[in-house]
Enzyme design. Structure first.
Site, PDB file in Angstrom:
ATOM      1  N   GLY A 137       0.758  -1.243   0.000  1.00  0.00           N
ATOM      2  CA  GLY A 137       0.000   0.000   0.000  1.00  0.00           C
ATOM      3  C   GLY A 137       0.784   1.285   0.000  1.00  0.00           C
ATOM      4  O   GLY A 137       0.202   2.353  -0.208  1.00  0.00           O
ATOM      5  N   GLY A 174       3.755  -3.801  -3.768  1.00  0.00           N
ATOM      6  CA  GLY A 174       3.713  -4.012  -5.214  1.00  0.00           C
ATOM      7  C   GLY A 174       4.157  -2.740  -5.908  1.00  0.00           C
ATOM      8  O   GLY A 174       5.254  -2.617  -6.440  1.00  0.00           O
ATOM      9  N   ARG A 192      -5.165   2.984 -16.111  1.00  0.00           N
ATOM     10  CA  ARG A 192      -5.177   3.743 -14.861  1.00  0.00           C
ATOM     11  C   ARG A 192      -5.749   5.165 -14.993  1.00  0.00           C
ATOM     12  O   ARG A 192      -6.534   5.584 -14.143  1.00  0.00           O
ATOM     13  CB  ARG A 192      -3.782   3.799 -14.226  1.00  0.00           C
ATOM     14  CG  ARG A 192      -3.181   2.428 -13.913  1.00  0.00           C
ATOM     15  CD  ARG A 192      -2.025   2.498 -12.931  1.00  0.00           C
ATOM     16  NE  ARG A 192      -2.488   2.829 -11.597  1.00  0.00           N
ATOM     17  CZ  ARG A 192      -2.395   4.012 -11.043  1.00  0.00           C
ATOM     18  NH1 ARG A 192      -1.789   4.985 -11.680  1.00  0.00           N
ATOM     19  NH2 ARG A 192      -2.869   4.242  -9.837  1.00  0.00           N
ATOM     20  N   TYR A 248      -9.017   5.239 -12.652  1.00  0.00           N
ATOM     21  CA  TYR A 248      -8.813   5.823 -11.315  1.00  0.00           C
ATOM     22  C   TYR A 248      -8.541   7.320 -11.361  1.00  0.00           C
ATOM     23  O   TYR A 248      -8.047   7.875 -10.372  1.00  0.00           O
ATOM     24  CB  TYR A 248      -7.606   5.171 -10.627  1.00  0.00           C
ATOM     25  CG  TYR A 248      -7.551   3.676 -10.680  1.00  0.00           C
ATOM     26  CD1 TYR A 248      -8.457   2.887  -9.979  1.00  0.00           C
ATOM     27  CD2 TYR A 248      -6.563   3.026 -11.416  1.00  0.00           C
ATOM     28  CE1 TYR A 248      -8.388   1.506 -10.019  1.00  0.00           C
ATOM     29  CE2 TYR A 248      -6.485   1.648 -11.459  1.00  0.00           C
ATOM     30  CZ  TYR A 248      -7.409   0.889 -10.759  1.00  0.00           C
ATOM     31  OH  TYR A 248      -7.324  -0.473 -10.798  1.00  0.00           O
ATOM     32  N   CYS A 308     -12.276   3.612 -29.479  1.00  0.00           N
ATOM     33  CA  CYS A 308     -13.521   4.357 -29.703  1.00  0.00           C
ATOM     34  C   CYS A 308     -14.285   4.572 -28.403  1.00  0.00           C
ATOM     35  O   CYS A 308     -15.369   4.011 -28.193  1.00  0.00           O
ATOM     36  CB  CYS A 308     -14.372   3.617 -30.715  1.00  0.00           C
ATOM     37  SG  CYS A 308     -13.473   3.426 -32.241  1.00  0.00           S
TER      38      CYS A 308
HETATM   39  N1  LLP Z   1      -1.674  -7.019  -0.774  1.00  0.00           N
HETATM   40  C1  LLP Z   1      -2.976  -7.077  -1.067  1.00  0.00           C
HETATM   41  C2  LLP Z   1      -3.849  -7.992  -0.339  1.00  0.00           C
HETATM   42  C3  LLP Z   1      -3.504  -6.242  -2.072  1.00  0.00           C
HETATM   43  O1  LLP Z   1      -4.805  -6.282  -2.363  1.00  0.00           O
HETATM   44  C4  LLP Z   1      -2.641  -5.358  -2.775  1.00  0.00           C
HETATM   45  C5  LLP Z   1      -3.154  -4.493  -3.836  1.00  0.00           C
HETATM   46  C6  LLP Z   1      -1.283  -5.353  -2.432  1.00  0.00           C
HETATM   47  C7  LLP Z   1      -0.829  -6.192  -1.420  1.00  0.00           C
HETATM   48  C8  LLP Z   1      -0.277  -4.455  -3.123  1.00  0.00           C
HETATM   49  O2  LLP Z   1      -0.552  -3.120  -2.883  1.00  0.00           O
HETATM   50  P1  LLP Z   1       0.470  -1.995  -3.358  1.00  0.00           P
HETATM   51  O3  LLP Z   1       1.720  -2.110  -2.524  1.00  0.00           O
HETATM   52  O4  LLP Z   1       0.773  -2.236  -4.771  1.00  0.00           O
HETATM   53  O5  LLP Z   1      -0.229  -0.732  -3.122  1.00  0.00           O
HETATM   54  N2  LLP Z   1      -4.908  -1.435  -9.886  1.00  0.00           N
HETATM   55  C9  LLP Z   1      -4.847  -0.407  -8.872  1.00  0.00           C
HETATM   56  C10 LLP Z   1      -4.234  -0.918  -7.588  1.00  0.00           C
HETATM   57  C11 LLP Z   1      -4.946  -2.115  -7.012  1.00  0.00           C
HETATM   58  C12 LLP Z   1      -4.342  -2.614  -5.744  1.00  0.00           C
HETATM   59  C13 LLP Z   1      -4.980  -3.891  -5.335  1.00  0.00           C
HETATM   60  N3  LLP Z   1      -4.359  -4.507  -4.193  1.00  0.00           N
HETATM   61  C14 LLP Z   1      -4.090   0.801  -9.419  1.00  0.00           C
HETATM   62  O6  LLP Z   1      -3.654   0.776 -10.558  1.00  0.00           O
HETATM   63  O7  LLP Z   1      -3.950   1.803  -8.715  1.00  0.00           O
END
Ligand code: LLP
Length: 453
Positions: free
Chosen positions: A239, A277, A331, A335, A367
């Site tokens: 996150g 991530g 994105r 978002y 489109c």
């Molecule tokens: N762990 C869990 C249980 C998660 O659901 C997620 C992300 C992460 C870890 C990794 O989170 P990060 O460190 O990447 O923030 N597609 C969206 C983001 C979706 C995130 C979903 N879960 C975007 O492009 O902003």
């Protein structure tokens, strides 16, 4: 910090000139930097060096095999949310005991596959999932290590579509029900619930929500231990946000985040796991695209002539129509996400002594009105054939791409120093169209049915 920099006005990924890759591979393509991936992993790991955490890269952010292997070589584990992601982690050489399986909808087949892979932990999201996992483990005569995902009901103050830690979302077990779920787990054969998991959302740029959530986890661990559940590990999810707007947008440093973890959960003799991530991959990737056409308001010969009139809404606007689209990077439209856009080759200064910077909507050929990469963006004047780099797209870029409008999945390129490799080739039309099968009654040999009156 990342390794996409200009040398003599030409954008490079580490030591490789982007125009060179564009000529060889064609556009659009994603380009990742090994040095950036490694740096981000190391900065995160070093912030927690004294805690020796298990850092499980969230594969959902970027699942390319070469990216996973780059991180696995540094010791990263993986956070997976499907059998497909688990297979990707195993194929990249990650041992099962460094893999954590999260997700609200694991099927029984996926559970069985993960048990056979001897994964480290299932992050279980509901009482019903716990029962299903116990059934599957018992049938196989195996034991599943479990962390219950507890929803701390904290507002992560991020975009609504990527907030997960509030009570009204589908994620996790409500805090008030957690003790009951652990009590049930203690009675189930095939289950050892020795972990606690949380994840409150993504692109979080404020430490306060993390702090509140970690405090709740500390409270829960203490309660569970007094009740006789031997909690050994806490998975704090991912996150942590990244700077999407360069120097104007500085999220908390991993050292600050680590301080919050130590202050809230330290001294409990816990093995700590994380699932970052975006923080690892976002700034390690760019999407390179080329301008197909520039569409300017009537009466303006080119964008430069009308640059001065940009602030006047009645003069219309400039569209830079590029060869990447919402199917390649969703994105911005999904978002309302901002991605900086850099020219791949910096233009020289204009005769007036300054670089013209008209305002563009940078749009794709799909489109849909929602097909854009940037709206109302001041950019150095662009013309047909110019290449642009959409920055900070190494996370949730290629993985969220699709083939809408029968557009091919774009290549992914990994750079390391002065070397580059195509780590996913461009899909071909035969590959894509060949996924379909003709129904037997539509094949050319079959008679054409007559229309009933
Ligand atoms: N762990 C869990 C249980 C998660 O659901 C997620 C992300 C992460 C870890 C990794 O989170 P990060 O460190 O990447 O923030 N597609 C969206 C983001 C979706 C995130 C979903 N879960 C975007 O492009 O902003």
């Amino acid at each position: 910090m990342h390794h996409f920099t200009y040398r003599d006005s030409v954008l490079h990924a580490e030591d490789v000139a982007i125009p060179m890759i564009a000529d060889a591979v064609g556009t659009p393509f994603y380009c990742y930097s090994t040095a950036t991936l490694e740096r981000h992993y190391r900065v995160f790991a070093e912030a927690f060096a004294d805690l020796s955490p298990l850092i499980c890269f969230a594969i959902k952010a970027n699942s390319n095999q070469a990216v996973l292997a780059t991180l696995a070589r540094l010791g990263a584990g993986m956070d997976v949310v499907s059998e497909g992601e688990l297979r990707r982690a195993l194929a990249a050489g990650v041992p099962g005991d460094r893999i954590i399986f999260a997700g609200v909808g694991k099927t029984r087949d996926e559970m069985a596959f993960a048990l056979d892979a001897r994964i480290k932990c299932f992050n279980v999201e509901s009482a019903a999932e716990l029962e299903a996992l116990a059934d599957v483990a018992q049938a196989k005569g195996q034991t599943a290590h479990v962390a219950i995902r507890v929803n701390p009901d904290v507002d992560p103050r991020t975009h609504a579509k990527i907030s997960t830690g509030q009570a009204e979302t589908k994620f996790g077990v409500p805090f008030a029900e957690a003790l009951g779920v652990y009590a049930r787990a203690r009675t189930l054969d095939g289950i050892v619930a020795d972990g606690v998991h949380m994840h409150i959302g993504s692109q979080i740029t404020d430490l306060a929500p993390f702090e509140r959530a970690f405090q709740r986890m500390a409270e829960l661990v203490d309660l569970l231990r007094t009740e006789g559940t031997d909690i050994r590990h806490v998975d704090l999810g991912g996150g942590l946000g990244v700077p999407y707007r360069g120097a104007n947008d500085i999220p908390p440093h991993p050292d600050e985040y680590a301080r919050v973890v130590r202050e809230t959960l330290g001294d409990r003799n816990l093995e700590i796991a994380f699932e970052p991530g975006r923080m690892i991959a976002a700034n390690a990737g760019i999407l390179v695209t080329r301008v197909v056409r520039v569409k300017s308001p009537a009466g303006t010969g080119d964008a430069r002539e009308s640059a001065a009139a940009n602030d006047n809404p009645t003069t219309g606007k400039h569209f830079a129509i590029v060869d990447a689209a919402m199917n390649d990077l969703i994105r911005p439209t999904l978002y309302e996400a901002h991605h900086d856009i850099w020219p791949v080759t910096k233009p020289g200064t204009q005769s007036a002594g300054h670089t013209a910077e008209p305002t563009y909507d940078v749009v794709g050929p799909v489109c849909e009105t929602g097909d854009y990469l940037a709206l109302g963006r001041r950019l150095p004047e662009v013309k047909e054939g110019d290449a642009l780099a959409v920055m900070t797209t190494g996370a949730y870029g290629a993985v969220q791409s699709g083939t809408y409008n029968t557009r091919l999945l774009v290549p992914e390129v990994l750079v390391s120093g002065s070397a580059y490799a195509v780590v996913r080739p461009r899909q071909s039309y035969d590959d894509l169209i060949g996924l379909d099968r003709m129904a037997p009654w539509l094949s050319s040999e079959a008679p054409v049915a007559s229309m009933s009156p």
